[in-house]
Motif scaffolding. Structure first.
Motif, PDB file in Angstrom:
ATOM      1  N   GLU A   1       0.830  -1.218   0.000  1.00  0.00           N
ATOM      2  CA  GLU A   1       0.000   0.000   0.000  1.00  0.00           C
ATOM      3  C   GLU A   1       0.853   1.253   0.000  1.00  0.00           C
ATOM      4  OE1 GLU A   1      -2.914  -0.220   3.126  1.00  0.00           O
ATOM      5  OE2 GLU A   1      -4.136  -1.645   2.002  1.00  0.00           O
ATOM      6  N   THR A   2       1.786   1.331   0.947  1.00  0.00           N
ATOM      7  CA  THR A   2       2.664   2.506   0.974  1.00  0.00           C
ATOM      8  C   THR A   2       4.094   2.082   1.280  1.00  0.00           C
ATOM      9  OG1 THR A   2       2.389   2.954   3.349  1.00  0.00           O
ATOM     10  CG2 THR A   2       0.793   3.977   1.869  1.00  0.00           C
ATOM     11  N   ILE A   3       5.023   2.912   0.838  1.00  0.00           N
ATOM     12  CA  ILE A   3       6.433   2.696   1.202  1.00  0.00           C
ATOM     13  C   ILE A   3       6.890   3.882   2.035  1.00  0.00           C
ATOM     14  CG2 ILE A   3       7.178   1.142  -0.652  1.00  0.00           C
ATOM     15  CD1 ILE A   3       7.893   3.556  -2.328  1.00  0.00           C
ATOM     16  N   HIS A   4       7.816   3.625   2.967  1.00  0.00           N
ATOM     17  CA  HIS A   4       8.319   4.707   3.815  1.00  0.00           C
ATOM     18  C   HIS A   4       9.210   5.630   2.959  1.00  0.00           C
ATOM     19  CE1 HIS A   4       6.260   2.555   6.787  1.00  0.00           C
ATOM     20  NE2 HIS A   4       7.229   1.808   7.269  1.00  0.00           N
ATOM     21  N   PRO A   5       9.431   6.870   3.418  1.00  0.00           N
ATOM     22  CA  PRO A   5      10.023   7.916   2.555  1.00  0.00           C
ATOM     23  C   PRO A   5      11.369   7.567   1.908  1.00  0.00           C
ATOM     24  CG  PRO A   5       9.206   8.881   4.596  1.00  0.00           C
ATOM     25  CD  PRO A   5       9.037   7.406   4.733  1.00  0.00           C
ATOM     26  N   ASP A   6      12.206   6.770   2.562  1.00  0.00           N
ATOM     27  CA  ASP A   6      13.526   6.467   1.977  1.00  0.00           C
ATOM     28  C   ASP A   6      13.571   5.084   1.320  1.00  0.00           C
ATOM     29  OD1 ASP A   6      13.223   5.073   4.322  1.00  0.00           O
ATOM     30  OD2 ASP A   6      15.267   5.426   5.051  1.00  0.00           O
ATOM     31  N   VAL A   7      12.393   4.531   1.003  1.00  0.00           N
ATOM     32  CA  VAL A   7      12.315   3.165   0.482  1.00  0.00           C
ATOM     33  C   VAL A   7      11.783   3.192  -0.952  1.00  0.00           C
ATOM     34  CG1 VAL A   7      11.155   0.934   0.817  1.00  0.00           C
ATOM     35  CG2 VAL A   7      11.962   2.222   2.801  1.00  0.00           C
ATOM     36  N   THR A   8      12.298   2.297  -1.804  1.00  0.00           N
ATOM     37  CA  THR A   8      11.765   2.181  -3.169  1.00  0.00           C
ATOM     38  C   THR A   8      10.988   0.869  -3.284  1.00  0.00           C
ATOM     39  OG1 THR A   8      13.683   0.958  -3.979  1.00  0.00           O
ATOM     40  CG2 THR A   8      13.796   3.373  -4.110  1.00  0.00           C
ATOM     41  N   VAL A   9      10.195   0.765  -4.316  1.00  0.00           N
ATOM     42  CA  VAL A   9       9.469  -0.480  -4.571  1.00  0.00           C
ATOM     43  C   VAL A   9      10.462  -1.620  -4.781  1.00  0.00           C
ATOM     44  CG1 VAL A   9       7.972  -1.655  -6.226  1.00  0.00           C
ATOM     45  CG2 VAL A   9       7.381   0.640  -5.434  1.00  0.00           C
ATOM     46  N   ASP A  10      11.603  -1.317  -5.402  1.00  0.00           N
ATOM     47  CA  ASP A  10      12.631  -2.351  -5.585  1.00  0.00           C
ATOM     48  C   ASP A  10      13.170  -2.865  -4.251  1.00  0.00           C
ATOM     49  OD1 ASP A  10      12.410  -2.415  -8.285  1.00  0.00           O
ATOM     50  OD2 ASP A  10      14.111  -1.072  -8.680  1.00  0.00           O
ATOM     51  N   ASP A  11      13.296  -1.963  -3.273  1.00  0.00           N
ATOM     52  CA  ASP A  11      13.732  -2.403  -1.930  1.00  0.00           C
ATOM     53  C   ASP A  11      12.745  -3.428  -1.366  1.00  0.00           C
ATOM     54  OD1 ASP A  11      15.885  -0.633  -1.897  1.00  0.00           O
ATOM     55  OD2 ASP A  11      14.723   0.971  -0.936  1.00  0.00           O
ATOM     56  N   ILE A  12      11.472  -3.161  -1.571  1.00  0.00           N
ATOM     57  CA  ILE A  12      10.431  -4.087  -1.077  1.00  0.00           C
ATOM     58  C   ILE A  12      10.595  -5.445  -1.743  1.00  0.00           C
ATOM     59  CG2 ILE A  12       7.936  -4.541  -1.005  1.00  0.00           C
ATOM     60  CD1 ILE A  12       8.565  -2.243   0.848  1.00  0.00           C
ATOM     61  N   ILE A  13      10.738  -5.420  -3.062  1.00  0.00           N
ATOM     62  CA  ILE A  13      10.852  -6.674  -3.821  1.00  0.00           C
ATOM     63  C   ILE A  13      12.087  -7.462  -3.381  1.00  0.00           C
ATOM     64  CG2 ILE A  13      11.267  -7.620  -6.137  1.00  0.00           C
ATOM     65  CD1 ILE A  13       9.516  -5.223  -7.170  1.00  0.00           C
ATOM     66  N   GLU A  14      13.170  -6.738  -3.202  1.00  0.00           N
ATOM     67  CA  GLU A  14      14.442  -7.390  -2.862  1.00  0.00           C
ATOM     68  C   GLU A  14      14.420  -8.022  -1.469  1.00  0.00           C
ATOM     69  OE1 GLU A  14      18.979  -6.059  -2.159  1.00  0.00           O
ATOM     70  OE2 GLU A  14      17.761  -4.754  -3.452  1.00  0.00           O
ATOM     71  N   ASN A  15      13.672  -7.427  -0.564  1.00  0.00           N
ATOM     72  CA  ASN A  15      13.688  -7.901   0.828  1.00  0.00           C
ATOM     73  C   ASN A  15      12.514  -8.814   1.181  1.00  0.00           C
ATOM     74  OD1 ASN A  15      16.047  -6.541   2.254  1.00  0.00           O
ATOM     75  ND2 ASN A  15      15.122  -4.830   1.140  1.00  0.00           N
ATOM     76  N   THR A  16      11.714  -9.143   0.183  1.00  0.00           N
ATOM     77  CA  THR A  16      10.532  -9.983   0.415  1.00  0.00           C
ATOM     78  C   THR A  16      10.694 -11.261  -0.396  1.00  0.00           C
ATOM     79  OG1 THR A  16       9.247  -7.948   0.596  1.00  0.00           O
ATOM     80  CG2 THR A  16       8.011  -9.994   0.367  1.00  0.00           C
ATOM     81  N   MET A  17      10.653 -12.413   0.269  1.00  0.00           N
ATOM     82  CA  MET A  17      10.906 -13.665  -0.451  1.00  0.00           C
ATOM     83  C   MET A  17       9.766 -13.993  -1.415  1.00  0.00           C
ATOM     84  SD  MET A  17      11.400 -17.482   0.965  1.00  0.00           S
ATOM     85  CE  MET A  17      12.993 -17.597   1.737  1.00  0.00           C
ATOM     86  N   PHE A  18       8.540 -13.684  -1.009  1.00  0.00           N
ATOM     87  CA  PHE A  18       7.419 -13.946  -1.920  1.00  0.00           C
ATOM     88  C   PHE A  18       7.197 -12.732  -2.807  1.00  0.00           C
ATOM     89  CE2 PHE A  18       5.480 -12.288   2.035  1.00  0.00           C
ATOM     90  CZ  PHE A  18       4.735 -11.242   1.550  1.00  0.00           C
TER      91      PHE A  18
ATOM     92  N   ASP B   1       0.142  -0.052  -9.364  1.00  0.00           N
ATOM     93  CA  ASP B   1       0.890   0.993 -10.069  1.00  0.00           C
ATOM     94  C   ASP B   1       1.106   2.224  -9.196  1.00  0.00           C
ATOM     95  OD1 ASP B   1       0.928  -0.624 -12.255  1.00  0.00           O
ATOM     96  OD2 ASP B   1      -0.947   0.184 -13.093  1.00  0.00           O
ATOM     97  N   ASP B   2       0.117   2.499  -8.357  1.00  0.00           N
ATOM     98  CA  ASP B   2       0.171   3.745  -7.589  1.00  0.00           C
ATOM     99  C   ASP B   2       0.506   3.482  -6.120  1.00  0.00           C
ATOM    100  OD1 ASP B   2      -2.165   2.320  -7.415  1.00  0.00           O
ATOM    101  OD2 ASP B   2      -3.384   4.062  -6.876  1.00  0.00           O
ATOM    102  N   VAL B   3       1.785   3.287  -5.841  1.00  0.00           N
ATOM    103  CA  VAL B   3       2.200   3.087  -4.450  1.00  0.00           C
ATOM    104  C   VAL B   3       2.604   4.435  -3.867  1.00  0.00           C
ATOM    105  CG1 VAL B   3       3.829   1.941  -2.920  1.00  0.00           C
ATOM    106  CG2 VAL B   3       2.983   0.756  -4.949  1.00  0.00           C
ATOM    107  N   GLU B   4       1.906   4.851  -2.845  1.00  0.00           N
ATOM    108  CA  GLU B   4       2.217   6.149  -2.247  1.00  0.00           C
ATOM    109  C   GLU B   4       3.219   6.020  -1.115  1.00  0.00           C
ATOM    110  OE1 GLU B   4      -1.233   8.396  -1.256  1.00  0.00           O
ATOM    111  OE2 GLU B   4      -2.152   8.032  -3.231  1.00  0.00           O
ATOM    112  N   VAL B   5       3.708   7.170  -0.703  1.00  0.00           N
ATOM    113  CA  VAL B   5       4.616   7.193   0.445  1.00  0.00           C
ATOM    114  C   VAL B   5       3.781   7.243   1.724  1.00  0.00           C
ATOM    115  CG1 VAL B   5       6.401   8.559   1.622  1.00  0.00           C
ATOM    116  CG2 VAL B   5       6.457   8.288  -0.875  1.00  0.00           C
ATOM    117  N   THR B   6       4.192   6.491   2.730  1.00  0.00           N
ATOM    118  CA  THR B   6       3.477   6.443   4.008  1.00  0.00           C
ATOM    119  C   THR B   6       3.297   7.860   4.560  1.00  0.00           C
ATOM    120  OG1 THR B   6       4.638   4.358   4.387  1.00  0.00           O
ATOM    121  CG2 THR B   6       3.461   5.306   6.267  1.00  0.00           C
ATOM    122  N   ALA B   7       2.089   8.172   4.980  1.00  0.00           N
ATOM    123  CA  ALA B   7       1.801   9.518   5.493  1.00  0.00           C
ATOM    124  C   ALA B   7       2.667   9.806   6.717  1.00  0.00           C
ATOM    125  CB  ALA B   7       0.326   9.630   5.855  1.00  0.00           C
ATOM    126  N   PRO B   8       3.277  10.978   6.777  1.00  0.00           N
ATOM    127  CA  PRO B   8       4.130  11.305   7.922  1.00  0.00           C
ATOM    128  C   PRO B   8       3.311  11.558   9.177  1.00  0.00           C
ATOM    129  CG  PRO B   8       3.912  13.202   6.493  1.00  0.00           C
ATOM    130  CD  PRO B   8       3.205  12.079   5.797  1.00  0.00           C
TER     131      PRO B   8
END
Lengths: 290, 278
Positions: B214-231, B237-244
């Protein structure tokens, strides 16, 4: 639950510990870092009882010490650890990984239902379905069945009747009426479910003079052990002893170093009074001013 | 004004609690503890908070503790309840929000708190799931959290993931085998609601029940998520940044809820260096 009408059950720690037999199902009161009957467990280790089967919700120091002291065969607690202060329980973890102790990990509610069924005198209680949890695989005694009223799938949790509950109280009388202290956790249920209850208490008086949490007729033995929960807490009298637990964790790294702990704190002191000389009890009493 | 990852996670978790919710957490739960208190002092004053199995209801602790039975969690409590009482609430379907973590978390939100390896060959005995096995099949919804989403390398050079394809042991039941598998077996409760990690926030896909970013934290990319998640999580398409966090939330968190910073103990040290501009 047995019935114990005797008017005076006050006895020495050694004598009370002899009431626990090899292979007994035991319920230690308290939880995690509070009000666990640790003085009693040290005595059980000195007496060398074998193959105890522990039951309870989330616990820590008590189970790890009992496992490290070689008196446990099966652990049915739902959690054994030291939370974020000290992490995994070293002796428990090692013993289970090496196959020396069987972990029959339970869920808190299914464990409670087992105790409650024993307290109610019924063979089982129906629990909402949790067949999807692999905890079921550790408990072949849990049986799936179809509810005769609604048709839904339920899990029968058989009565779990401990041979003995060992509860550490703040105050008790010689008859066995006991006032525990918050958090109460599952102590009262444990007393109701068990064949007998042993009360260790900070202080034992002739007559309690107030309403007990545990009525005397559930109690088979009463022992006076000040700081009997150390190094776990008994609020508001004293807090848990972080320094002691840190030393414990350090010495639990291997069975050899753990022997040093046992020699210093379990086998070494001649009596509970001698044990207390190794502890900074003043500091633990004054926790509110830290 | 700056804020840190522990503050972002605490605030994100707090916002998942609604006003009036009955909220509970178990052992070893610093972030849920802080989140539940923060929610009560901000947007959810009527939430009912049970502070762990010690049974303190609606306590007003001046600071938080790392041990969940600590006396500070009884300070100002409106009642101290026994553990079986709290579990009854859940069995009756009256527990709205529970927080669970896991040594392993799979794509359907099943959690492993029991063992690494197998029942017959236990490599690591984890502390245990405590109430999770039962409560995950009772509470109206549960929130999964972990501060160890980032994969790491073991001493033998193997990559270790927390978010795995399949858990070694299901302690707490998520959406089980996906789809309607949980519902079909008549498991009560709504299952997992969100997963909050130090990298982002996931929901669950309505149909497949696979974790959906749903959202990624401000210093994180979608690629970081993919790389750190085994599944393979579902990534829209529209992943927002986590609300501060808001300034108010930060102030209440830092000064009233958790002045000693108990929330930080869950994080690997390097994570705590992450700072974001408000």
């Amino acid at each position: 639950m047995g019935i114990y009408p005797e008017p005076n059950k006050l006895m020495a720690l050694e004598e009370a510990a002899e009431l626990v037999k090899d292979g007994d199902i035991v319920a230690f009161g308290g939880a995690l870092s509070v009000r666990e009957p640790i003085a009693f467990i040290r005595e059980l280790i000195r007496q060398g009882v074998k193959n105890l089967h522990t039951v309870g919700t989330a616990h820590g120091f008590d189970i790890d010490l009992a496992v490290g002291g070689g008196i446990v065969g099966v652990v049915q607690n739902t959690y054994v650890g030291f939370e974020f202060d000290f992490g995994l329980a070293p002796n428990f973890r090692r013993a289970v990984e090496q196959g020396k102790v069987v972990s029959k990990e339970d869920g808190c509610n299914s464990l409670i239902y087992g105790l409650r069924a024993a307290a109610l005198g019924v063979p089982f209680l129906p629990h909402l379905n949790f067949e999807t949890s692999d905890i079921m695989k550790l408990h072949p005694e849990f049986k799936k069945f179809k509810c005769p009223i609604t048709g839904q799938t339920l899990i029968a949790i058989p009565a779990l009747e401990p041979d003995v509950a060992i509860l550490h109280a703040r105050l008790a009388d010689k008859k066995g009426n006991a006032v525990i202290a918050k958090p109460y956790v599952a102590d009262i249920l444990m007393a109701r479910a068990s064949k007998k209850t042993i009360i260790t208490a900070e202080k034992v008086v002739d007559k309690l003079g107030k309403e007990p949490h545990i009525p005397y007729f559930e109690v088979a033995a009463v022992v006076e052990v000040p700081f009997g929960a150390h190094p776990t807490a008994l609020y508001p009298d004293y807090t848990y002893d972080k320094d002691h637990i840190a030393e414990y964790i350090r010495l639990s790294r291997s069975p050899e170093t753990f022997r040093e702990y046992l020699d210093k704190y379990v086998y070494g002191p001649e009596s509970h009074e001698e044990y207390l000389k190794l502890i900074d009890t003043e500091k633990l009493k004054n926790w509110k001013t830290w | 004004m700056e804020y840190t990852i522990d503050e972002l996670m605490a605030v994100t978790m707090a916002r998942l609690i609604k006003d009036g919710d009955v909220v509970f957490h178990g052992v070893a739960s610093p972030l849920p503890m802080v989140a539940a208190r923060l929610a009560k002092l901000t947007h959810a004053p009527n939430s009912i908070y049970f502070a762990g199995t010690g049974g303190g209801m609606n306590p007003e602790p001046p600071f938080m503790a790392t041990m969940t039975q600590d006396a500070v969690l009884f300070e100002g409590a409106e009642a101290i309840l026994t553990v079986d009482y709290i579990f009854n609430l859940a069995a009756r379907g009256e527990m709205d929000v529970m927080f669970f973590s896991g040594g392993q978390i799979d794509k359907y939100g099943n959690l492993n708190n029991t063992l690494i390896g197998s029942i017959d060959d236990i490599k690591v005995k984890l502390p245990g799931g405590a109430g999770g096995a039962n409560l995950s099949c009772e509470v109206n919804k549960f929130i999964i959290w972990t501060t160890r989403h980032r994969k790491r390398v073991s001493s033998s050079g193997r990559e270790i993931y927390t978010l795995v394809e399949k858990v070694d042991f299901i302690t707490s039941t998520g959406f089980y085998e996906g789809g309607d598998s949980r519902e079909r077996l008549g498991i009560h409760g709504g299952g997992p609601y969100k997963t909050v990690t130090e990298l982002g926030v996931f929901g669950f896909d309505e149909e497949t029940k696979i974790m959906k970013l749903e959202t990624i934290h401000p210093d994180v990319t979608v690629d970081d998520i993919i790389e750190n998640t085994m599944f393979k999580p579902i990534i829209p398409d529209d992943v927002e940044v986590t609300a501060p966090p808001t300034e108010d939330e930060l102030e209440i968190l830092r000064e009233k809820v958790d002045p000693t910073g108990v929330r930080k103990v869950e994080f690997p040290k390097d994570e705590l260096k992450r700072k974001f501009e408000l």
